[in-house]
Write a protein that holds these residues in place. Sequence first.
Motif, mmCIF file in Angstrom:
data_model
loop_
_atom_site.group_PDB
_atom_site.id
_atom_site.type_symbol
_atom_site.label_atom_id
_atom_site.label_comp_id
_atom_site.label_asym_id
_atom_site.label_seq_id
_atom_site.Cartn_x
_atom_site.Cartn_y
_atom_site.Cartn_z
ATOM 1 N N MET A 127 -8.499 -13.238 7.499
ATOM 2 C CA MET A 127 -8.649 -14.521 6.817
ATOM 3 C C MET A 127 -7.469 -15.448 7.117
ATOM 4 O O MET A 127 -7.654 -16.648 7.372
ATOM 5 N N GLN A 130 -7.804 -16.646 10.698
ATOM 6 C CA GLN A 130 -8.860 -17.640 10.871
ATOM 7 C C GLN A 130 -8.471 -18.990 10.265
ATOM 8 O O GLN A 130 -8.868 -20.037 10.779
ATOM 9 N N LEU A 131 -7.682 -18.964 9.207
ATOM 10 C CA LEU A 131 -7.179 -20.225 8.643
ATOM 11 C C LEU A 131 -6.227 -20.905 9.625
ATOM 12 O O LEU A 131 -6.258 -22.133 9.790
ATOM 13 N N LEU A 134 -8.327 -22.412 12.250
ATOM 14 C CA LEU A 134 -8.932 -23.661 11.772
ATOM 15 C C LEU A 134 -7.949 -24.821 11.900
ATOM 16 O O LEU A 134 -8.323 -25.921 12.331
ATOM 17 N N ILE A 355 -14.439 -19.753 9.441
ATOM 18 C CA ILE A 355 -14.032 -19.158 8.161
ATOM 19 C C ILE A 355 -15.002 -18.102 7.639
ATOM 20 O O ILE A 355 -14.581 -17.012 7.233
#
Length: 483
Positions: A127, A130-131, A134, A355
């Motif tokens: 997580m 992936q943030l 992003l 996400i």
Amino acid sequence: MSDNTKKLSWNNLALMAFVSVWGFGNVVNGFATQGMKVVISWILMFALYFVPYALMVGEMGSTFKEGKGGVSSWIRTTSGAKLAFLAGWTYWVVHVPYLAQKPQGVLIALGWAVKQDGSLVKSMNPMILQLICLVIFLAFLWISSKGVSSIKRIGTIAGTSMFVMSLLYVVLAIAAPAITGAQTYSIDFSMKNLMPDFNFEYLTSLAILVFAVGGCEKISPYVNNMKNPSKDFPKGMIALAVMVAVTALLGTFAMGMMFDPNNIPKDLMMNGAYYSFQKLGQYYGVGNLFLVIYALANMMAQISALAFSIDAPIKVLLADVDSRFIPKALTKVNENGTPINGYKMTAVLVGILIIVPAFGIGDMTSLFNWLLRLNAVVMPLRYLWVFFAYMALKKAAEGRFESTYKFTKNKTVGFIMGLWCFGFTAFACIMGMFPKGVEMFSSQWKFQMTLNVLTPVVLLGLGLILPLIARKSNKEENKTEAA
């Protein structure tokens, strides 16, 4: 200067196509998926799929020499504006999973360049990573909206360097035992070792190979720049197929010398290229020199591909589309000529795909492998329009379209070849939806399978809904302008 000096020869075309179609990552992914059994798979793929695919592209490019929109223009001429819009939409929307993975590629390359062991990404919580991805994606979305092209130029240099290094890897890896006395795995060349098991597991891996060899429609405009298209184009495409086949096979043998085909690392698709260059440096006594050079070149190439793939596909979609199918709001541009609302739509779709998977896919290696396989399911969907256009061309009335080069003069044979390639591509994409590397029917298998089915359905479904939105919004906007 005479016209002939400005024309391309068959070997010029073959080299141009080779650089645009093939890369070292294809060798790594094929080996990671099937081990040494991929040797026979490559041979079958080139003979039964890639060669006819490339020759069909040649005929389409020669027939529609004035078409500036590529596949969309072919579809518009043969089948009408609505299907042309859907082809253009498909070409754009299949880049969404591609854009979702590129920030991962940037971070992985950076990690190998800095720490030289791949631990930077592998140890991160999915997580959190992936943030970060992003944030990287949104940063480059903003940069691309400003019309900055220097990153793309740097990436071209990095991509060329990476391509040269990939060829050097094959040569140096195979020659290493003779030159340096390096201890490598011995390859069993028996048919038992090389022949794939044509079972369900094998069928689910075909999408990776289709993904690897697709995309040669990018060279179709050059058919009409050749000295003798009817003779030289097929020679160029056959030369391309031979070059790709030789590189794939020798690359696979080089991988087989470095990695145990019966014990392939789970993260080989994510880190295989870096492991390969690291081992190559050890063979030749230069430490991690090859690894660092490759990692830096790959990082710049990934950055360039990210910036280019944000900008180019959306502009292609919006530049050559019937206004009846796209809301006017999406076509509005800023002072840099950027379709800013199109960028916002890209941000939403890619952001979701970056996400959401992190909630159900437990580790970084699994997440990377899943996203790569999702690309192998979604990206080839654009190839379907190439074969659809070819079938439509063969069904057209005699004399409606003329071409300086024909893959086959027999319309029935041509239609059957187009249908074969269309059916095989669709079959590979459907089989690619079944998750690999996880226990069947486990919670993670179900999560990945759901995303694998929903992603292409939703992305392509938006293309069906958009004309309905356009009809309503454009009517309201026209009323406002009239008032």
